[in-house]
Each structure stands twice: as C-alpha cells, then as structure tokens.
Motif scaffolding. Structure first.
Motif, PDB file in Angstrom:
ATOM      1  N   SER A  71       0.837  -1.204   0.000  1.00  0.00           N
ATOM      2  CA  SER A  71       0.000   0.000   0.000  1.00  0.00           C
ATOM      3  C   SER A  71       0.867   1.248   0.000  1.00  0.00           C
ATOM      4  O   SER A  71       1.917   1.305   0.647  1.00  0.00           O
ATOM      5  N   GLU A  72       0.430   2.257  -0.723  1.00  0.00           N
ATOM      6  CA  GLU A  72       1.175   3.510  -0.804  1.00  0.00           C
ATOM      7  C   GLU A  72       1.278   4.183   0.563  1.00  0.00           C
ATOM      8  O   GLU A  72       2.345   4.691   0.938  1.00  0.00           O
ATOM      9  N   SER A  73       0.202   4.181   1.332  1.00  0.00           N
ATOM     10  CA  SER A  73       0.197   4.889   2.613  1.00  0.00           C
ATOM     11  C   SER A  73       1.180   4.284   3.593  1.00  0.00           C
ATOM     12  O   SER A  73       1.921   5.003   4.271  1.00  0.00           O
ATOM     13  N   HIS A  74       1.202   2.952   3.682  1.00  0.00           N
ATOM     14  CA  HIS A  74       2.125   2.309   4.608  1.00  0.00           C
ATOM     15  C   HIS A  74       3.559   2.492   4.141  1.00  0.00           C
ATOM     16  O   HIS A  74       4.470   2.691   4.954  1.00  0.00           O
ATOM     17  N   ASN A  75       3.796   2.430   2.826  1.00  0.00           N
ATOM     18  CA  ASN A  75       5.148   2.626   2.323  1.00  0.00           C
ATOM     19  C   ASN A  75       5.649   4.035   2.644  1.00  0.00           C
ATOM     20  O   ASN A  75       6.803   4.231   3.041  1.00  0.00           O
ATOM     21  N   ARG A  76       4.773   5.022   2.500  1.00  0.00           N
ATOM     22  CA  ARG A  76       5.146   6.397   2.848  1.00  0.00           C
ATOM     23  C   ARG A  76       5.455   6.515   4.335  1.00  0.00           C
ATOM     24  O   ARG A  76       6.437   7.156   4.735  1.00  0.00           O
ATOM     25  N   ALA A  77       4.620   5.908   5.169  1.00  0.00           N
ATOM     26  CA  ALA A  77       4.829   5.989   6.614  1.00  0.00           C
ATOM     27  C   ALA A  77       6.089   5.266   7.050  1.00  0.00           C
ATOM     28  O   ALA A  77       6.773   5.681   7.996  1.00  0.00           O
ATOM     29  N   ASN A  78       6.428   4.194   6.353  1.00  0.00           N
ATOM     30  CA  ASN A  78       7.540   3.341   6.764  1.00  0.00           C
ATOM     31  C   ASN A  78       8.886   3.826   6.221  1.00  0.00           C
ATOM     32  O   ASN A  78       9.882   3.866   6.955  1.00  0.00           O
ATOM     33  N   VAL A  79       8.931   4.210   4.936  1.00  0.00           N
ATOM     34  CA  VAL A  79      10.219   4.574   4.319  1.00  0.00           C
ATOM     35  C   VAL A  79      10.176   5.913   3.588  1.00  0.00           C
ATOM     36  O   VAL A  79      11.158   6.296   2.942  1.00  0.00           O
ATOM     37  N   ASN A  80       9.044   6.600   3.660  1.00  0.00           N
ATOM     38  CA  ASN A  80       8.903   7.932   3.044  1.00  0.00           C
ATOM     39  C   ASN A  80       9.170   7.903   1.544  1.00  0.00           C
ATOM     40  O   ASN A  80       9.800   8.800   0.978  1.00  0.00           O
ATOM     41  N   ARG A  81       8.676   6.861   0.896  1.00  0.00           N
ATOM     42  CA  ARG A  81       8.783   6.741  -0.552  1.00  0.00           C
ATOM     43  C   ARG A  81       7.477   6.225  -1.121  1.00  0.00           C
ATOM     44  O   ARG A  81       6.705   5.553  -0.428  1.00  0.00           O
ATOM     45  N   SER A  82       7.241   6.499  -2.410  1.00  0.00           N
ATOM     46  CA  SER A  82       6.150   5.830  -3.100  1.00  0.00           C
ATOM     47  C   SER A  82       6.578   4.394  -3.396  1.00  0.00           C
ATOM     48  O   SER A  82       7.768   4.046  -3.329  1.00  0.00           O
ATOM     49  N   VAL A  83       5.623   3.551  -3.734  1.00  0.00           N
ATOM     50  CA  VAL A  83       5.952   2.169  -4.092  1.00  0.00           C
ATOM     51  C   VAL A  83       6.846   2.143  -5.322  1.00  0.00           C
ATOM     52  O   VAL A  83       7.822   1.370  -5.393  1.00  0.00           O
ATOM     53  N   ALA A  84       6.560   2.980  -6.300  1.00  0.00           N
ATOM     54  CA  ALA A  84       7.388   3.030  -7.505  1.00  0.00           C
ATOM     55  C   ALA A  84       8.819   3.438  -7.180  1.00  0.00           C
ATOM     56  O   ALA A  84       9.779   2.874  -7.723  1.00  0.00           O
ATOM     57  N   GLU A  85       8.980   4.408  -6.296  1.00  0.00           N
ATOM     58  CA  GLU A  85      10.321   4.832  -5.887  1.00  0.00           C
ATOM     59  C   GLU A  85      11.054   3.714  -5.170  1.00  0.00           C
ATOM     60  O   GLU A  85      12.261   3.505  -5.356  1.00  0.00           O
TER      61      GLU A  85
END
Length: 310
Positions: free
Chosen positions: A110-124
């Motif tokens: 999920s985009e939201s969890h990825n942002r919260a966890n590593v501050n990146r989009s999934v694509a990044e």
C-alpha cells in the motif's frame, strides 16, 4: 507427505534477531544478541535473519550490525541474511560481505504504509530495490524481496490480491529469487490466505520461492499458516518467543509480535510436517531471550511446553 495431504517438510526462517529485536525499547547488549543468535543457529534452523543495516538514528537497537556479524559463530549450513533498506545500507553491508549469505529488501503493498515506513512511493521503492538487487547479486548474494501489508493495510484497508502479485512479479524481474508476503499488522484471515496463496502458487510458484510472514496480532497467525500450507506455500518466517511487531501498525492499534517460532514448529511437527528443527533447543533459545529481556514473552509453547505423549 505429512498428515491430511500436507507436505512432508517445509522451510522456516528465523527472523527474531532482526524483526524481533528492532522493536525492543531497551537496548540489548551486543554480547547477549551474539549468544542468542549462536543458540538459534544450533537448533537445526537452516536460515537465520540476524540484523539490518539501517541508520542508527532510525533503529538504534540495530546500530551494532557490523559488530554483531563479526562476533557470531554460525555453522556453515546456516544461511545468514540481513535486511538492507537502501543503497547506503548495502554499502555498509558489503564491507562485511563474507559474514552473510542473503539480503532482504522490502516495500509495502500500500502507498500509505510505504510512505509511513520509508517515506517513498511504491514506484520509488521498486526503483531503489532494482539497484540494490543488481549490486547484491553481483556480489554473489541471494536476494529476497518482502512485501509488507500484502493482505491488509491499517491506513487503506484490504489490499487487492492483484496489487500484491503485481509487486511480486516486479521484484522477481528485478532479481529477487524469493518473495515474502507479510501480514504486517495481523489483518489476514485463513479464508483470505488460502485464496491468496492458491493464486500466488499457480501464477508465480514455478518462478520464485513464495514465503509467508504472519503476525499474531489478532490470534490468527497459526490458522493462517495452515491455510497457506493447504494452498501450496512451503516457506515461512517466524520469530522466537513471538518477538516483534510493526512500528507502523496504524494510528490507533499497536501491533503484537510475529508468530512464535516454537509455536509454529510445534504445530508443524504435531501434524507430521518436518522442519529439521530441534523444538527443545528452540524453546531453550526463547527462554534465554526471556531472561535477557526480563519479561514474559507471548509464545504459547514457551509457557505450556511441548506436547508430550505418554
């Protein structure tokens, strides 16, 4: 075959020294970590994740990764893995390349969890993983990609199966020989898990090793293991003593730990599924962890003991 059509054997990777320790609020002495890793390495486990090369200010508990790897005494048959979050982490890991065999890279479904966890989009994240995996493989390391929140996200809700499998294919294309699906905050249920792994096995099983990583947040961890087994999954991750959890478990609900390794091994052995692991030795390692941490742990078998038939 094991009982009721189950496999004769499955693979278990112990992740407690990394996934479990990183959530402990009090600093664990390196010498204690070394002793616990050495004990786990002599239980019959063939795969052991021991640390992560993250920034010390992000996870201070794992700031001793280099020291730990230099001090542990692990038999040759045990494959040692480390988690690397990015290229900088890989740079640090490669300084002690001779001390481990595998790298684990990760992102969230999920985009939201990825942002919260590593501050990146999934694509990044996928872009960064591609560069890390290429260099790791060039160094002779095996690569595993782990997809967190593969079954559900505390911010976005249920994650579509198609989303998780799309990311799994991308990880395989980037060079990951194994893909782990994490129930990071314990949102999965057995019916969902059975359907998920039936599809994953049918679509990806011949290309890449599929691994299940369940948490026991809501008490369904072992039920989800059985559902995954039924659907063809043959590789699992767990944490001794039920250590661990997710620091990004959501705004209101703190996460409890991973499924306990001794609970998993006990259940598998009782069902006739072999792991190659000495359950008594594993319980001994969990007792030692309990003593080091100075508190009760969540493992059921650690409290009740193994089943003893008379």
């Amino acid at each position: 075959m094991g009982a009721v059509g189950l496999p004769a054997r499955v693979h278990v990777r112990e992740v407690g020294p990394r996934d479990g320790f990183q959530n402990e609020p009090e600093t664990i002495a390196t010498a204690d970590k070394v002793a616990l890793v050495n004990a786990l390495a002599r239980t019959g486990l063939s795969r052991l994740e021991v640390t992560s090369f993250v920034r010390a200010d992000v996870i201070p508990q794992l700031a001793d990764a280099v020291e730990l790897l230099g001090a542990i005494d692990v038999p040759d048959h045990v494959s040692v893995s480390v988690l690397v979050p990015n290229a900088r982490g890989l740079d640090a890991a490669l300084e002690v390349r001779d001390r481990f065999d595998e790298v684990n890279v990760f992102l969230s479904a999920s985009e939201s969890h990825n942002r919260a966890n590593v501050n990146r989009s999934v694509a990044e994240s996928l872009d960064g993983i591609g560069r890390v995996a290429e260099r790791a493989r060039a160094a002779g390391l095996r690569c595993q990609g782990t997809i967190s929140t593969a079954f559900g996200c505390p911010y976005e809700g249920r994650v579509p199966v198609e989303r998780a499998l799309e990311i799994a294919r991308a990880l395989h294309d980037l060079g990951c020989e194994e893909v782990g699906f994490g129930d990071t905050t314990g949102m999965a249920n057995p019916v969902q898990v059975r359907a998920f792994f039936a599809r994953a096995t049918a679509e990806l099983g011949e290309q890449v090793e599929l691994t299940a990583h369940f948490h026991n947040t809501r008490g369904q961890g072992l039920a989800n293991v059985l559902a995954a087994l039924d659907a063809g999954c043959r590789s699992f991750e767990s944490s001794f003593g039920e250590l661990g959890g997710c620091p990004q478990s959501g705004p209101t609900h703190p996460a409890t730990g991973n499924i306990a390794s001794e609970d998993l091994v006990s259940m598998l052995h009782e069902m006739g599924v072999e792991t190659g692991i000495d359950l008594a030795a594993l319980i001994g390692a969990s007792r030692a962890a309990r003593d080091v941490l100075g508190r009760p742990l969540g493992s059921h078998v650690l409290t009740a003991g193994p089943v003893e038939w008379r």
